[in-house]
Design a protein around this motif. Structure first.
Motif, PDB file in Angstrom:
ATOM      1  N   ILE A 185       7.995   9.250  -1.290  1.00  0.00           N
ATOM      2  CA  ILE A 185       8.104   8.105  -2.209  1.00  0.00           C
ATOM      3  C   ILE A 185       7.588   6.856  -1.509  1.00  0.00           C
ATOM      4  N   SER A 186       6.833   6.061  -2.224  1.00  0.00           N
ATOM      5  CA  SER A 186       6.254   4.864  -1.614  1.00  0.00           C
ATOM      6  C   SER A 186       7.373   3.874  -1.289  1.00  0.00           C
ATOM      7  N   PRO A 187       7.114   3.003  -0.356  1.00  0.00           N
ATOM      8  CA  PRO A 187       8.113   1.994   0.022  1.00  0.00           C
ATOM      9  C   PRO A 187       8.536   1.128  -1.152  1.00  0.00           C
TER      10      PRO A 187
ATOM     11  N   ALA B 153      10.984  20.177   7.949  1.00  0.00           N
ATOM     12  CA  ALA B 153      11.919  19.067   7.676  1.00  0.00           C
ATOM     13  C   ALA B 153      12.732  19.383   6.417  1.00  0.00           C
ATOM     14  N   SER B 154      13.850  18.751   6.297  1.00  0.00           N
ATOM     15  CA  SER B 154      14.684  19.032   5.128  1.00  0.00           C
ATOM     16  C   SER B 154      13.992  18.513   3.864  1.00  0.00           C
ATOM     17  N   ARG B 155      14.363  19.103   2.741  1.00  0.00           N
ATOM     18  CA  ARG B 155      13.715  18.729   1.479  1.00  0.00           C
ATOM     19  C   ARG B 155      13.932  17.253   1.165  1.00  0.00           C
ATOM     20  N   LEU B 156      15.130  16.830   1.462  1.00  0.00           N
ATOM     21  CA  LEU B 156      15.456  15.435   1.136  1.00  0.00           C
ATOM     22  C   LEU B 156      14.565  14.475   1.913  1.00  0.00           C
ATOM     23  N   VAL B 157      14.445  14.789   3.189  1.00  0.00           N
ATOM     24  CA  VAL B 157      13.595  13.927   4.006  1.00  0.00           C
ATOM     25  C   VAL B 157      12.176  13.959   3.463  1.00  0.00           C
ATOM     26  N   GLU B 158      11.737  15.177   3.092  1.00  0.00           N
ATOM     27  CA  GLU B 158      10.402  15.297   2.505  1.00  0.00           C
ATOM     28  C   GLU B 158      10.243  14.354   1.323  1.00  0.00           C
ATOM     29  N   MET B 159      11.214  14.480   0.401  1.00  0.00           N
ATOM     30  CA  MET B 159      11.137  13.648  -0.810  1.00  0.00           C
ATOM     31  C   MET B 159      11.101  12.184  -0.443  1.00  0.00           C
ATOM     32  N   LYS B 160      12.011  11.808   0.436  1.00  0.00           N
ATOM     33  CA  LYS B 160      12.121  10.390   0.757  1.00  0.00           C
ATOM     34  C   LYS B 160      10.821   9.872   1.349  1.00  0.00           C
ATOM     35  N   GLN B 161      10.194  10.685   2.144  1.00  0.00           N
ATOM     36  CA  GLN B 161       9.007  10.182   2.791  1.00  0.00           C
ATOM     37  C   GLN B 161       7.792  10.232   1.897  1.00  0.00           C
TER      38      GLN B 161
ATOM     39  N   LEU C  84       8.775   1.897  -4.383  1.00  0.00           N
ATOM     40  CA  LEU C  84       9.765   2.564  -5.222  1.00  0.00           C
ATOM     41  C   LEU C  84      11.087   2.673  -4.491  1.00  0.00           C
ATOM     42  N   LYS C  85      10.962   2.893  -3.174  1.00  0.00           N
ATOM     43  CA  LYS C  85      12.177   3.017  -2.369  1.00  0.00           C
ATOM     44  C   LYS C  85      13.017   1.757  -2.490  1.00  0.00           C
ATOM     45  N   THR C  86      12.320   0.623  -2.337  1.00  0.00           N
ATOM     46  CA  THR C  86      13.045  -0.655  -2.453  1.00  0.00           C
ATOM     47  C   THR C  86      13.651  -0.808  -3.835  1.00  0.00           C
ATOM     48  N   MET C  87      12.882  -0.396  -4.821  1.00  0.00           N
ATOM     49  CA  MET C  87      13.394  -0.564  -6.176  1.00  0.00           C
ATOM     50  C   MET C  87      14.639   0.293  -6.391  1.00  0.00           C
ATOM     51  N   VAL C  88      14.598   1.499  -5.855  1.00  0.00           N
ATOM     52  CA  VAL C  88      15.782   2.336  -6.000  1.00  0.00           C
ATOM     53  C   VAL C  88      16.953   1.718  -5.259  1.00  0.00           C
ATOM     54  N   LYS C  89      16.630   1.190  -4.080  1.00  0.00           N
ATOM     55  CA  LYS C  89      17.695   0.569  -3.291  1.00  0.00           C
ATOM     56  C   LYS C  89      18.342  -0.564  -4.068  1.00  0.00           C
ATOM     57  N   TYR C  90      17.501  -1.288  -4.813  1.00  0.00           N
ATOM     58  CA  TYR C  90      18.014  -2.445  -5.541  1.00  0.00           C
ATOM     59  C   TYR C  90      18.362  -2.127  -6.984  1.00  0.00           C
ATOM     60  N   ARG C  91      18.625  -0.829  -7.288  1.00  0.00           N
ATOM     61  CA  ARG C  91      18.774  -0.456  -8.696  1.00  0.00           C
ATOM     62  C   ARG C  91      19.873  -1.242  -9.389  1.00  0.00           C
ATOM     63  N   TRP C  92      20.942  -1.569  -8.655  1.00  0.00           N
ATOM     64  CA  TRP C  92      22.015  -2.319  -9.295  1.00  0.00           C
ATOM     65  C   TRP C  92      21.535  -3.690  -9.729  1.00  0.00           C
ATOM     66  N   LEU C  93      20.645  -4.247  -8.904  1.00  0.00           N
ATOM     67  CA  LEU C  93      20.150  -5.572  -9.267  1.00  0.00           C
ATOM     68  C   LEU C  93      19.332  -5.503 -10.546  1.00  0.00           C
ATOM     69  N   TYR C  94      18.503  -4.481 -10.635  1.00  0.00           N
ATOM     70  CA  TYR C  94      17.704  -4.370 -11.863  1.00  0.00           C
ATOM     71  C   TYR C  94      18.616  -4.210 -13.066  1.00  0.00           C
TER      72      TYR C  94
ATOM     73  N   ILE D 230       0.853  -1.189   0.000  1.00  0.00           N
ATOM     74  CA  ILE D 230       0.000   0.000   0.000  1.00  0.00           C
ATOM     75  C   ILE D 230       0.884   1.232   0.000  1.00  0.00           C
ATOM     76  N   ILE D 231       0.519   2.155  -0.773  1.00  0.00           N
ATOM     77  CA  ILE D 231       1.299   3.394  -0.827  1.00  0.00           C
ATOM     78  C   ILE D 231       0.884   4.280   0.335  1.00  0.00           C
ATOM     79  N   VAL D 232       1.871   4.576   1.134  1.00  0.00           N
ATOM     80  CA  VAL D 232       1.582   5.368   2.343  1.00  0.00           C
ATOM     81  C   VAL D 232       2.079   6.785   2.175  1.00  0.00           C
ATOM     82  N   ARG D 233       1.256   7.665   2.423  1.00  0.00           N
ATOM     83  CA  ARG D 233       1.717   9.055   2.410  1.00  0.00           C
ATOM     84  C   ARG D 233       1.771   9.558   3.836  1.00  0.00           C
ATOM     85  N   GLN D 234       2.937  10.016   4.237  1.00  0.00           N
ATOM     86  CA  GLN D 234       3.062  10.498   5.600  1.00  0.00           C
ATOM     87  C   GLN D 234       2.982  12.002   5.616  1.00  0.00           C
ATOM     88  N   ALA D 235       2.373  12.445   6.611  1.00  0.00           N
ATOM     89  CA  ALA D 235       2.361  13.902   6.792  1.00  0.00           C
ATOM     90  C   ALA D 235       3.741  14.337   7.254  1.00  0.00           C
TER      91      ALA D 235
END
Lengths: 557, 324, 294
Positions: B24-26, B14-22, B28-38, B4-9
């Motif tokens: 992004i859905s989990p 907060a810093s922009r980066l943290v904003e962005m990171k939070q 996509l986050k995982t996919m980015v984390k695993y980008r080398w694997l893809y 489920i895509i969670v949007r956090q308030a």
């Protein structure tokens, strides 16, 4: 658990998607042309797609051309001609043709697969050797060009290679020739032979009837004709040879038995009125019964159903066979006879006149004229390569090409004696004789030039002295074979296989094999059931269609 | 993938980066984390697309009356005609039953034997002996069936074969193993197992070598005997490999060994030895070996798919390990 | 670890059974293999001496078949071609397979199941010879050695087996490396691969043997006889006897055809057989970090 559920859902979605796709595809697939039938009917005459022939350019100048030729090498285990082969140079300089030669693999099925793959991707080479069944399908698909227009461009070759009307008929479809029917196998090269030394040792005479054959076969099996104290000999050796419609049953090696009962071959081709499958005749059943008797009496090498050709040949070279039906060259040429000669210096095969059956009939086998078909792809003609191809083939047929491709260079690989025969005399380097193994790459294309003249035959099958001191003359076997009775059956080569040919031939051959091996009882009832089965698989349609084909081609009156 | 895509308030400071990171859905986050694997997966998956899916696209000729001059797409559609020709052909039931029986016999006898051999090789105390047996065992894999026919004739010929000589010396009648419908399948299964078991063992043995030896020591201390150790440690240890290999083999259940059967079979044993592939081979000359062969190939795929689906479910319950 | 102590009767009986079984296997394998070897050295003038071809006196051994095969002018070239195909193809295959197996072995990777289905589907539904040929031809790979190395580059069975092995490696090692800041490529290269030698070598062997013995795709895709690998050459030699009706030529007549068949088998077998013991060295018990666990 959740995973499994997920998987199921994904899967059912995928399946649904696949079904929808299929339906969509079938809806918007290109509509069939009005003339095509929805269900493929059994093809006797192929729906010929008439190629749009381009006019050959006026012969004012010779344009250079690249020609790719797929040929079946004369000696398939030897290497192809070297890159600096003098023929390549001559062909390039004199004919302005860059010849690219590809030697096809050793077995017909490998050859067919390779050609079929090229056909499917519409990338057939310019000129290629092809078996008749495959050729027939390719013609139907419009991938092979008519050659009638090319024949006038190669008059010498046409006169020497393509002037046999019967052979030309083999490649004629709807009145036009779709391939070049070079001379194929010589007729009557296979015949019955018998171990003369065994006859002498046992004090017997060569059998003249089927009953005598059985007696002699029993003696060969039981009376230790080779005198080595072991029961390791058989009266008759054979194997299941050939494939396709004309080799149905237990194969050509047993054809002489059917000949003895007057029913050699699959079809009765004596006249249009008599035309039909021989299997319907009582004589055919009797002949099958005779083979069954041979098996029951144990006078035939029991491995015969599983042997392949080389195993079969290994056996007679090992001395376990008394009588057999064999090819004259495979029997007696120097390299083939060597093994037998070393094992049995006193062994000798003499020609056996085919034994007569109860009604006095006999036949050593059937004669089915064959052709080595060289097809020209439609692509090549469309690209305007027709004249270049004709030039090349014509050159191969005149003296320069004939000798160069057939025997090599004069004075290097062969010489001509006063009578115009090929000899090995007077060669500066005997190791370069054209018969030597190392020189075989030079004559790989010989099958495209040989026309079986006496000069050729004398050159290819010379007489020699075997290691045991015996004088061997292979051609004498061949000549003797040609003097025996054979049944003419050339027409059967153009009978097109029915759409269920694989099942039909299996049913036919499997049942004959079962009768012969005693796995099925053989009597009037079981035979009738067999015929009924054949009819159930379309025997009558096959006969009707075959008759029509043969009559329109002029093989039946 | 039901994440489920969670949007956090996010608090404004907060810093922009943290904003962005939070934001992004989990997933996509995982996919980015695993980008080398893809990235790593791209070349292999491209291989499958080019050399397996593109040919499958061409395989639609199974539903068409293929005309090379028109090409795959333009050739006229005839639906399931080729399949019907196959299903209705005279020997269809026999082909299917021969194929399935021979294939299953090879599987049922072959896999356990390979496992037992691997276990025996693992358990023997004599290392040199183990290497000797192992190396010899996989040699037959390199023999072609053409050669094997010669070997089998030597052993099984009714005239002068080894086995029949033994039978004759014991007073029996010689048996024509290769041409007898009663014995042909036995010969096929036996010779195939003889030829391939050693090779299959390589993988099982490699798997056994990877089992932690301390487990065995611990079990021994607990009083388990050899057989118990095998049953409770060795077998479970290689179970994943067993499951993978068995299931993939089931997926190809309708491949009963064309090369072998083609060389060994003969007219008298067609009724028990003719399999789908040999029939397709004989029928192939009639239509470029194309549409009919392709249709049969797709049919095999459907059956294999069903079997794998069923087997995967069973494997989960019985062996605790699955293919996918 | 060698267990050299026989601790009890239990052990003794067990060892007897196990070794008896192995001995049976050994005999069952050796007799026919020996027969094939005998076939390859059978002299031309050989008559059956009643030992079912299992015993030819050593002074009658004839290596003519081997000699003629080695002397064939195309033999060296064919061996060279086979070597290129085998080495090149194995390299390509093992790189692609390892990459794919490693990717699939990460349990948390989104899309992993889809990828597995993606590669399973064509495993089940094989398009067949000619549809594949059509693709290869369109790629312009006809008459190119890559046409032999590429279409079979990744074996699904091999991939799943390797994936299984990767999954069995303890996670702690991987996590430790990641904590140290390694990305996936580095983890694979520095941590996983060194521990996977047995499986990498085994799978490489499988690919190598398949490529070394491949004869059908060369027949199909290669036109230039100079590119033909060894199995095709040998096949042409062996099957030529079956189609050359007018065999009037001299080659390959110094030994029985069976000898040529058997000799060609041994010739192709030897390199592969030689490699295996070298790989075998890596197979030792309890290579903890290279195996499959519960």
């Amino acid at each position: 658990m959740k995973e499994r559920l997920k998987m199921k859902k994904v899967f059912s979605k995928l399946f649904l998607l696949a079904v929808c796709l299929t339906m969509v595809l079938s809806a918007c697939a290109p509509k069939p042309t009005p003339t095509a039938t929805a269900t493929p009917a059994p093809v006797t005459q192929p729906p010929v797609v008439v190629p749009t022939a381009t006019q050959p350019p006026a012969p004012t100048e010779i344009a250079p051309a690249d020609i790719e030729l797929w040929a079946s090498g004369r000696v398939t285990e030897a290497a192809p001609p070297p890159d600096d082969w003098i023929a390549y140079t001559k062909i390039k300089d004199e004919l302005k043709v860059n010849l690219k030669l590809v030697l096809l693999p050793s077995t017909q099925s490998d050859q067919d697969t390779k050609i079929n793959a090229a056909a499917a991707s519409n990338s057939l080479p310019d000129v290629f050797f092809v078996s008749r069944d495959t050729w027939f399908k390719l013609v139907g698909a419009g991938l092979i060009a008519k050659v009638d227009d090319l024949l006038p461009l190669m008059p010498v070759r046409t006169a020497s290679h393509y002037s046999d009307p019967d052979r030309n008929r083999l490649v004629t479809v709807d009145g036009a020739m779709y391939g070049l029917p070079d001379p194929g196998a010589m007729p009557m090269t296979d015949g019955l032979v018998i171990r003369q030394d065994w006859l002498d040792k046992l004090g017997l005479k060569a059998p003249t009837t089927t009953d005598e054959f059985l007696t002699v076969a029993k003696a060969f099996t039981n009376d230790d004709p080779d005198g080595n104290g072991k029961k390791d000999t058989y009266g008759f050796c054979a194997f299941v040879d050939g494939s396709g419609l004309t080799a149905m049953g237990v194969g050509p090696r047993f054809d002489w038995i059917y000949g003895a009962f007057g029913v050699a071959g699959i079809f009765d081709l004596s006249s249009a009125a008599n035309f039909g499958l021989n299997v319907r005749k009582d004589a055919y059943m009797q002949a099958t019964q005779f083979i069954r008797t041979l098996n029951e009496e144990g006078v035939i090498d029991p491995d015969w159903p599983t042997l392949k050709k080389d195993e079969f040949r290994a056996r007679w070279k090992q001395g376990s066979c008394g009588m057999m039906h064999e090819n004259f060259a495979a029997l007696s040429t120097q390299s083939n006879y060597k093994a037998f000669d070393e094992n049995f210096p006193n062994g000798f095969w003499s020609v056996l006149v085919p034994p007569k059956g109860p009604n006095g009939d006999s036949a050593d086998g059937t004669v089915i004229l064959s052709a080595r078909i060289y097809a020209i792809s439609q692509r090549a003609i469309d690209a305007g390569k027709g004249p270049a191809i004709a030039r090349l083939l014509e050159w191969m047929a005149n003296d320069e090409g004939y000798y160069l491709l057939g025997f090599g260079e004069k004075g290097v690989n062969y010489n001509l004696d006063a009578n115009g025969n090929i000899t090995l005399d007077g060669l500066p380097d005997p190791a370069k004789a054209w018969t030597k193994a190392e020189m075989q790459p030079l004559t790989q294309l010989a099958n495209m030039v040989y026309i079986f003249t006496p000069v050729e035959l004398n050159a290819r099958y010379p007489s020699y002295t075997a290691a045991s001191g015996r004088q061997m003359d292979p051609l004498s076997y061949y000549t003797s074979f040609t003097k025996q009775p054979y049944t003419q059956a050339t027409g059967s080569a153009i009978v097109n296989p029915p759409s269920n040919a694989a099942d039909f031939t299996r049913f036919y051959s499997e049942n004959i094999a079962k009768f012969v091996l005693g796995q099925e009882p053989l009597n009037a009832d079981t035979w009738a059931a067999f015929i009924t089965g054949l009819d159930g698989l379309g025997a009558k349609d096959l006969e009707t269609n075959a008759k029509q084909t043969l009559m329109s081609a002029g093989f039946l009156e | 993938m039901k994440e489920i895509i969670v949007r956090q308030a996010v608090p404004r400071n907060a810093s922009r980066l943290v904003e962005m990171k939070q934001h992004i859905s989990p997933v996509l986050k995982t996919m980015v984390k695993y980008r080398w694997l893809y990235l790593m997966a791209v070349p292999p998956l491209a291989y499958f697309v080019i050399f397996h899916y593109l040919p499958l696209w061409n395989a639609q000729i199974a539903f068409k009356n293929f005309k090379p001059l028109l090409g795959v797409w333009q050739s006229p559609w005839i639906g399931f005609q080729h399949f019907i020709t196959f299903f209705k052909s005279f020997y269809f039931t026999q082909l299917i039953s021969n194929t399935v029986i021979i294939s299953m016999l090879k599987l049922v006898f072959g896999i356990p034997l390979a496992i037992v051999l691997a276990l025996a090789l693992y358990e023997t105390s004599f290392k040199r002996f183990q290497v000797l047996v192992q190396t010899s065992a996989y040699l037959p894999h390199f023999l072609s069936w053409v050669i094997m026919l010669g070997v089998l004739l030597m052993m099984l010929s009714p005239a002068d074969g080894l086995i029949n000589a033994v039978i004759k010396s014991m007073g029996g009648k010689p048996i024509a193993f290769l041409t007898s419908p009663d014995w042909f399948r036995t010969v096929v299964v036996f010779s195939d197992i003889w030829k391939e078991t050693g090779w299959a063992t390589i993988l099982y043995l490699a798997a056994l070598m990877g089992i932690d030896t301390t487990l065995y020591e611990a079990a021994q201390v607990d009083g388990a005997n050899r057989l118990q150790r095998i049953w409770h440690i060795s077998l479970p240890g290689i179970m994943p490999v067993i499951v993978i290999l068995t299931m993939l083999r089931l997926g190809h259940i309708l491949n009963a060994g064309f090369n072998q059967i083609f060389v060994l079979y003969s007219l008298p044993v067609y009724s028990v030895g003719d399999i789908i592939d040999t029939w397709v081979y004989r029928s192939g000359i009639l239509d470029f070996q194309l549409s009919l062969a392709t249709a049969v190939g797709l049919f095999k795929g459907v059956i294999g798919l069903v079997l794998i689906l069923v087997a995967n479910r069973v494997a989960k319950k019985v062996a605790g390990s699955t293919l996918y | 670890m060698m267990r050299t102590h026989i601790k009890s009767w239990d052990n003794l009986i067990f060892q007897a059974v196990v070794n008896g079984f192995l001995l049976t296997i050994l005999i069952a394998i050796t007799i026919p293999i020996w027969r094939v070897f005998m076939m390859s050295i059978t002299p031309l003038s050989w008559k059956d001496n009643g030992t079912f071809g299992l015993w030819i006196p050593p002074w009658q051994w004839s290596f003519e078949a081997y000699r003629e095969l080695f002397k064939h002018p195309a033999f060296a070239q064919a061996t060279y071609n086979s070597a290129i195909i085998t080495l090149g193809g194995t390299l390509i295959s093992i790189v692609l397979t390892t990459a794919l197996a490693y990717v699939l072995s990460n349990p948390k990777l989104p899309g992993r199941k889809a990828m597995m289905m993606f590669i399973l589907v064509p495993f089940l539904f094989q398009a067949g010879l000619i549809p594949t040929y059509m693709v290869v031809q369109k790629l312009g790979l006809v008459n190119n050695l890559f046409a032999i190395m590429l279409p079979g580059a990744i074996g699904v069975t091999n991939t799943f087996v390797m994936k299984g092995f990767f999954e069995g490696l303890p996670e702690e090692l991987e996590e430790a490396a990641r904590l140290d800041g390694a990305n996936d490529l580095q983890v694979l290269w520095h941590v996983i691969l060194p521990l996977s030698k047995p499986i990498l070598l085994t799978i490489s062997l499988f690919y190598a043997v398949a490529l070394w013995n491949e004869f059908f795709s060369p027949i199909l895709y290669l036109n230039d006889n100079k590119l033909m690998p060894l199995p095709v050459l040998l096949r042409n030699i062996l099957l030529a006897a079956n189609i050359n009706e007018y065999i009037e030529s001299d080659a390959f007549s110094n030994a029985p055809i069976q000898a040529f068949k058997a000799a060609s088998v041994f010739i192709t077998m030897l390199p592969m057989v030689a490699i295996y013991p070298w790989i075998q060295r890596y197979f030792t018990k309890g290579t903890l970090l290279g195996g499959v666990k519960e």
